[in-house]
Design an enzyme around this catalytic site. Structure first.
Site, short mmCIF file in Angstrom:
data_model
loop_
_atom_site.label_atom_id
_atom_site.label_comp_id
_atom_site.label_asym_id
_atom_site.label_seq_id
_atom_site.Cartn_x
_atom_site.Cartn_y
_atom_site.Cartn_z
N LEU A 43 0.83 -1.21 0.00
CA LEU A 43 0.00 0.00 0.00
C LEU A 43 0.86 1.26 0.00
CD1 LEU A 43 -2.65 -1.04 2.68
CD2 LEU A 43 -2.84 -1.13 0.22
N ASP A 83 13.13 2.76 11.04
CA ASP A 83 12.47 1.61 11.67
C ASP A 83 11.49 2.21 12.68
OD1 ASP A 83 11.66 -0.48 13.27
OD2 ASP A 83 13.62 -1.47 13.27
N VAL A 84 10.20 2.04 12.44
CA VAL A 84 9.22 2.73 13.29
C VAL A 84 9.19 2.18 14.72
CG1 VAL A 84 7.74 3.50 11.39
CG2 VAL A 84 7.25 1.32 12.53
N SER A 163 -7.21 -0.74 9.51
CA SER A 163 -7.64 -1.98 8.85
C SER A 163 -9.11 -2.19 9.17
CB SER A 163 -6.85 -3.17 9.38
OG SER A 163 -7.49 -4.38 9.00
N TYR A 174 -2.98 -7.77 16.31
CA TYR A 174 -3.02 -6.91 15.11
C TYR A 174 -4.28 -6.05 15.10
CZ TYR A 174 -3.32 -5.59 10.16
OH TYR A 174 -3.43 -4.88 8.99
N LYS A 178 -5.03 -1.80 15.51
CA LYS A 178 -5.77 -0.98 14.56
C LYS A 178 -6.97 -0.30 15.24
CE LYS A 178 -3.07 -1.99 11.10
NZ LYS A 178 -2.20 -1.00 10.48
N1 NAP Z 1 -2.53 -5.85 2.91
C1 NAP Z 1 -3.70 -5.84 3.55
O1 NAP Z 1 -4.60 -6.68 3.33
C2 NAP Z 1 -3.98 -4.77 4.56
C3 NAP Z 1 -5.31 -4.61 4.99
C4 NAP Z 1 -5.59 -3.65 5.94
C5 NAP Z 1 -4.58 -2.84 6.43
N2 NAP Z 1 -3.31 -3.01 5.99
C6 NAP Z 1 -2.27 -2.15 6.56
O2 NAP Z 1 -1.62 -1.47 5.51
C7 NAP Z 1 -0.28 -1.16 5.91
C8 NAP Z 1 0.67 -1.62 4.82
O3 NAP Z 1 0.54 -3.03 4.68
P1 NAP Z 1 1.00 -3.81 3.36
O4 NAP Z 1 0.01 -4.88 3.17
O5 NAP Z 1 1.29 -2.85 2.29
O6 NAP Z 1 2.33 -4.47 3.94
P2 NAP Z 1 3.66 -4.93 3.17
O7 NAP Z 1 3.39 -5.19 1.74
O8 NAP Z 1 4.21 -6.01 4.02
O9 NAP Z 1 4.61 -3.64 3.27
C9 NAP Z 1 4.98 -3.17 4.53
C10 NAP Z 1 5.87 -1.96 4.38
O10 NAP Z 1 6.16 -1.48 5.70
C11 NAP Z 1 7.57 -1.48 5.90
N3 NAP Z 1 7.84 -1.82 7.29
C12 NAP Z 1 7.54 -2.93 7.98
N4 NAP Z 1 7.99 -2.86 9.23
C13 NAP Z 1 8.58 -1.64 9.35
C14 NAP Z 1 9.23 -0.97 10.40
N5 NAP Z 1 9.42 -1.53 11.61
N6 NAP Z 1 9.69 0.28 10.19
C15 NAP Z 1 9.54 0.86 8.98
N7 NAP Z 1 8.94 0.28 7.95
C16 NAP Z 1 8.47 -0.97 8.13
C17 NAP Z 1 8.12 -2.51 4.90
O11 NAP Z 1 9.48 -2.23 4.51
P3 NAP Z 1 10.73 -2.82 5.31
O12 NAP Z 1 10.43 -4.25 5.61
O13 NAP Z 1 11.90 -2.61 4.41
O14 NAP Z 1 10.84 -2.00 6.56
C18 NAP Z 1 7.19 -2.26 3.71
O15 NAP Z 1 7.60 -1.11 2.99
C19 NAP Z 1 -0.07 -1.84 7.25
O16 NAP Z 1 -0.23 -0.93 8.29
C20 NAP Z 1 -1.17 -2.88 7.28
O17 NAP Z 1 -1.54 -3.21 8.61
C21 NAP Z 1 -2.97 -3.96 5.06
#
Ligand code: NAP
Length: 270
Positions: A43, A83-84, A163, A174, A178
């Site tokens: 995202l 790193d958050v 989410s 998780y 949220k």
């Molecule tokens: N995909 C879904 O179905 C979904 C649904 C609802 C909500 N969300 C929310 O949308 C957001 C993005 O999810 P996504 O599905 O796009 O995940 P993703 O594809 O796994 O991407 C996660 C991103 O966050 C970064 N990240 C992870 N841990 C981090 C940390 N400690 N510090 C800084 N950056 C970090 C990762 O890069 P690095 O690993 O390099 O740090 C990557 O750029 C999340 O908050 C998730 O809860 C996702």
């Protein structure tokens, strides 16, 4: 759907693909300086692309420096390692981001993790990791950003990626992170409205990213939502671009689910 119905459905199942529409990019975010955490994948990457296409100056932040380097070159945007979970680095991170973008107007708290565990298998380490990444980090980054906005009289926007599970009864850490973000979003929006700060959240349904394992161009079948398919990151990015734009100037304190109403509290749900 009953189990028998599901099995019959599964036997007849054909793959589900997405066909989505976009508004033309139109400089909606021209000149806005936007920081996107987790901007290297899923995202966050889709939002960063969309914001750049809308004329914004974007800075992506995540842990993997190789990905940051590659993607920032592709998108022509800035990048910084973050790193958050490392709250003690936030002052230096924001100072660097301000220097690189010439100021910051919008913060997108997107970085997050899900360990996909069930209640009985949650460990204290897993619990802490999700709280730390999804709640503690965004809380303190936002705190520092709000102080920066107040000190510099910045009127801007803070967007959280929550989410759909944050709006339902759930037993996983998780979902709790949220739900807590949703509470924070509404509180912040009310507290800082008079200072010109808007705060909103998008609450996506299951979306095709590394977190869920769905591929945007593959079978997007999802049994648990109302339209039966996973969403694409670009659908969330479209909404995010609107929320960050001045056209959304009166929208604050909202948790906007991008899931076709899957989590509305309807009595007639099947
Ligand atoms: N995909 C879904 O179905 C979904 C649904 C609802 C909500 N969300 C929310 O949308 C957001 C993005 O999810 P996504 O599905 O796009 O995940 P993703 O594809 O796994 O991407 C996660 C991103 O966050 C970064 N990240 C992870 N841990 C981090 C940390 N400690 N510090 C800084 N950056 C970090 C990762 O890069 P690095 O690993 O390099 O740090 C990557 O750029 C999340 O908050 C998730 O809860 C996702």
């Amino acid at each position: 759907m009953s189990i028998i119905k599901r099995i019959k459905h599964f036997m007849r199942h054909k793959p589900v693909y997405a066909s989505i529409s976009y508004m033309n990019a139109s400089d909606k975010l021209k000149g806005k300086r936007i920081v996107v955490t987790g901007g290297t994948g899923g995202l966050g990457l889709a939002m960063a692309k969309r914001f750049v296409a809308e004329g914004a100056h974007v800075l992506i932040a995540a842990r993997d420096e190789k990905k940051l380097d590659k993607i920032s070159k592709e998108l022509h945007c800035a990048a910084l390692r973050l790193d958050v979970t490392q709250v003690e680095t936030f002052d230096a991170f924001l100072a660097d981001a301000v220097r690189m973008l010439g100021g910051i107007d919008c913060l997108v708290n997107n970085a997050g993790i899900s360990l996909h565990e069930y209640f009985e298998t949650v460990t204290p380490e897993g619990f802490d990791a999700q709280i730390s990444t999804n709640l503690r980090g965004p809380f303190f980054l936002t705190q520092k950003f709000v102080v920066y906005m107040l000190e510099n009289k910045v009127k801007g926007h803070i967007l959280f990626i929550s989410s759909e599970v944050g709006e339902t009864a759930d037993i996983r850490p998780y979902a709790m992170t949220k739900a807590a973000l949703n509470c924070l979003v509404q509180g912040l929006a009310y507290a800082y409205a008079k200072r010109g700060i808007r705060v909103n959240a998008i609450a996506p349904g299951i979306t095709a990213t590394a977190m869920t394992g769905y591929q945007s161009n593959g079978d997007l079948t999802v049994w648990s939502n109302v339209i039966g398919r996973a969403y694409l990151p670009e659908e969330v990015a479209e909404l995010a671009a609107f929320l960050l734009s001045d056209a959304a100037g009166c929208i604050s304190g909202q948790i906007i689910a991008s899931n076709n109403g899957s989590t509305v509290n309807a009595r007639w749900k099947m």
